[in-house]
Design a protein around this motif. Structure first.
Motif, PDB file in Angstrom:
ATOM      1  N   ALA A 110       0.832  -1.211   0.000  1.00 17.91           N
ATOM      2  CA  ALA A 110       0.000   0.000   0.000  1.00 17.91           C
ATOM      3  C   ALA A 110       0.863   1.257   0.000  1.00 17.91           C
ATOM      4  CB  ALA A 110      -0.924  -0.003   1.215  1.00 17.91           C
ATOM      5  N   ARG A 111       2.137   1.106  -0.320  1.00 20.62           N
ATOM      6  CA  ARG A 111       3.030   2.265  -0.271  1.00 20.62           C
ATOM      7  C   ARG A 111       2.590   3.358  -1.240  1.00 20.62           C
ATOM      8  NH1 ARG A 111       9.375   1.543  -1.331  1.00 20.62           N
ATOM      9  NH2 ARG A 111       8.572   0.740  -3.305  1.00 20.62           N
ATOM     10  N   GLN A 112       2.150   2.954  -2.433  1.00 31.20           N
ATOM     11  CA  GLN A 112       1.757   3.949  -3.427  1.00 31.20           C
ATOM     12  C   GLN A 112       0.590   4.794  -2.943  1.00 31.20           C
ATOM     13  OE1 GLN A 112       0.710   2.307  -7.251  1.00 31.20           O
ATOM     14  NE2 GLN A 112      -0.001   4.251  -8.053  1.00 31.20           N
ATOM     15  N   VAL A 196     -10.124   1.832  -1.317  1.00 32.89           N
ATOM     16  CA  VAL A 196     -10.843   0.669  -1.837  1.00 32.89           C
ATOM     17  C   VAL A 196      -9.936  -0.098  -2.796  1.00 32.89           C
ATOM     18  CG1 VAL A 196     -11.830   1.986  -3.750  1.00 32.89           C
ATOM     19  CG2 VAL A 196     -12.976  -0.085  -2.963  1.00 32.89           C
ATOM     20  N   GLU A 197     -10.096  -1.410  -2.817  1.00 34.56           N
ATOM     21  CA  GLU A 197      -9.321  -2.243  -3.725  1.00 34.56           C
ATOM     22  C   GLU A 197      -9.933  -2.193  -5.116  1.00 34.56           C
ATOM     23  OE1 GLU A 197      -7.061  -6.575  -3.447  1.00 34.56           O
ATOM     24  OE2 GLU A 197      -8.889  -6.212  -2.306  1.00 34.56           O
ATOM     25  N   ARG A 198      -9.097  -2.386  -6.119  1.00 26.73           N
ATOM     26  CA  ARG A 198      -9.533  -2.264  -7.511  1.00 26.73           C
ATOM     27  C   ARG A 198     -10.719  -3.163  -7.836  1.00 26.73           C
ATOM     28  NH1 ARG A 198      -4.936  -3.842 -11.349  1.00 26.73           N
ATOM     29  NH2 ARG A 198      -4.127  -1.805 -10.727  1.00 26.73           N
ATOM     30  N   ARG A 199     -10.730  -4.378  -7.280  1.00 26.81           N
ATOM     31  CA  ARG A 199     -11.787  -5.327  -7.632  1.00 26.81           C
ATOM     32  C   ARG A 199     -13.135  -4.974  -7.012  1.00 26.81           C
ATOM     33  NH1 ARG A 199      -9.594 -10.615  -4.277  1.00 26.81           N
ATOM     34  NH2 ARG A 199      -9.631  -9.689  -2.188  1.00 26.81           N
ATOM     35  N   SER A 200     -13.162  -4.057  -6.042  1.00 27.12           N
ATOM     36  CA  SER A 200     -14.431  -3.627  -5.434  1.00 27.12           C
ATOM     37  C   SER A 200     -15.031  -2.523  -6.301  1.00 27.12           C
ATOM     38  CB  SER A 200     -14.197  -3.148  -3.997  1.00 27.12           C
ATOM     39  OG  SER A 200     -13.630  -4.165  -3.210  1.00 27.12           O
ATOM     40  N   ARG A 201     -15.511  -2.903  -7.472  1.00 24.91           N
ATOM     41  CA  ARG A 201     -15.917  -1.924  -8.481  1.00 24.91           C
ATOM     42  C   ARG A 201     -17.119  -1.097  -8.050  1.00 24.91           C
ATOM     43  NH1 ARG A 201     -15.317  -5.406 -14.136  1.00 24.91           N
ATOM     44  NH2 ARG A 201     -13.059  -5.815 -13.939  1.00 24.91           N
ATOM     45  N   GLU A 202     -18.082  -1.732  -7.391  1.00 24.71           N
ATOM     46  CA  GLU A 202     -19.287  -1.002  -7.002  1.00 24.71           C
ATOM     47  C   GLU A 202     -18.955   0.128  -6.030  1.00 24.71           C
ATOM     48  OE1 GLU A 202     -23.650  -1.857  -4.919  1.00 24.71           O
ATOM     49  OE2 GLU A 202     -22.419  -3.521  -5.652  1.00 24.71           O
ATOM     50  N   GLY A 218      -4.320   2.470  -8.451  1.00 27.58           N
ATOM     51  CA  GLY A 218      -3.508   1.258  -8.508  1.00 27.58           C
ATOM     52  C   GLY A 218      -4.319   0.106  -7.972  1.00 27.58           C
ATOM     53  N   ARG A 219      -3.660  -0.867  -7.370  1.00 25.65           N
ATOM     54  CA  ARG A 219      -4.425  -1.951  -6.751  1.00 25.65           C
ATOM     55  C   ARG A 219      -5.325  -1.385  -5.664  1.00 25.65           C
ATOM     56  NH1 ARG A 219      -2.283  -7.480  -3.688  1.00 25.65           N
ATOM     57  NH2 ARG A 219      -4.356  -8.156  -3.038  1.00 25.65           N
ATOM     58  N   TYR A 220      -4.787  -0.419  -4.906  1.00 30.38           N
ATOM     59  CA  TYR A 220      -5.580   0.291  -3.909  1.00 30.38           C
ATOM     60  C   TYR A 220      -5.694   1.745  -4.346  1.00 30.38           C
ATOM     61  CZ  TYR A 220      -4.400  -3.791  -1.084  1.00 30.38           C
ATOM     62  OH  TYR A 220      -4.239  -5.074  -0.631  1.00 30.38           O
ATOM     63  N   THR A 221      -6.908   2.264  -4.312  1.00 31.78           N
ATOM     64  CA  THR A 221      -7.135   3.641  -4.728  1.00 31.78           C
ATOM     65  C   THR A 221      -7.797   4.406  -3.592  1.00 31.78           C
ATOM     66  OG1 THR A 221      -7.426   2.928  -7.020  1.00 31.78           O
ATOM     67  CG2 THR A 221      -8.201   5.131  -6.459  1.00 31.78           C
ATOM     68  N   ALA A 222      -7.322   5.613  -3.369  1.00 31.23           N
ATOM     69  CA  ALA A 222      -7.876   6.457  -2.311  1.00 31.23           C
ATOM     70  C   ALA A 222      -8.781   7.521  -2.922  1.00 31.23           C
ATOM     71  CB  ALA A 222      -6.749   7.111  -1.517  1.00 31.23           C
TER      72      ALA A 222
END
Length: 231
Positions: A110-112, A196-202, A218-222
């Motif tokens: 989660a560094r990014q 939220v993680e990328r795969r949690s689209r809703e 990225g994989r995790y987006t704020a």
């Protein structure tokens, strides 16, 4: 591997030939797969950056393994090469795939997203993770984050999964119900950043309609911050 080969050479020299052939066949098979199937391997990898690194590095690692296989075969006739023939294959594999290992670690980190939150001056805001919990996020932000989850599976702890309701009921617990973040977004008593993680689209789509993205997705987006409602 070199120490093992040395022991075989002194205590059971008849097994050295078996070890060399085993090393040669394994290194040649894996090397050919990496060299010729780099594109296919990259397609099996999740994440654009990791796939790119895999496609670039796999042929190089494959070539190193083929060299290791050749040295192992040469060790059948040239005794000084015997130890190198067995030891070189794992060394070549580790060194050749080092960039892939580094990219894999980065893709899970989660560094990014933590850096993006810090750069936006939001490290002091409340942080809420939705349906996921990247452990390194708390490490990089040097603070506790809230986790919205009903079953605790996002934390990957059998203990928390079993006692998630009891733990969530404790005073000061960072655990929240899975849909708690929605009321937090609506009421927003204080500036809050949602991760939220990328795969949690809703959840990502819902947040994207209300809040700006912080940094690069990225994989995790704020998303955020939400701002307190002024009465």
């Amino acid at each position: 591997m070199a120490l093992l080969c040395t022991r075989i050479l002194h205590e059971a020299p008849q097994l050295l030939r078996v070890a060399l052939w085993t090393s040669a066949v394994a290194a040649a098979s894996l090397g050919a797969t990496l060299l010729l199937g780099a594109g296919w391997l990259a397609e099996q990898v999740r994440g654009d950056e990791l796939a790119r690194v895999t496609a670039e590095v796999a042929p190089f690692a494959g070539a190193m393994l083929l060299v290791a296989a050749a040295v192992a075969v040469a060790g059948l006739r040239i005794r000084p090469l015997a130890i190198a023939g067995v030891a070189l294959a794992p060394i070549a594999l580790v060194l050749g795939l080092q960039p892939v290992l580094a990219a894999t670690g980065e893709s899970r980190s989660a560094r990014q997203v933590a850096t993006a939150i810090r750069d936006a001056g939001l490290a002091a805001a409340e942080i809420v993770t939705i349906g996921n919990y990247p452990p390194s996020l708390s490490y990089y932000l040097e603070r506790t984050v809230l986790v919205a989850t009903d079953d605790g599976k996002a934390i990957r702890s059998n203990y928390i999964e079993e006692y998630v309701r009891d733990l969530a009921a404790r005073s000061g617990s960072p655990l929240r119900p899975a849909d708690w973040w929605q009321s937090r977004l609506e009421q927003c008593p204080e500036p809050t950043v949602f991760v939220v993680e990328r795969r949690s689209r809703e959840a990502a789509e819902h947040l994207g309609e209300r809040l700006p993205v912080i940094g690069e997705p990225g994989r995790y987006t704020a998303y955020g911050p939400c701002q307190p409602t002024v009465p």
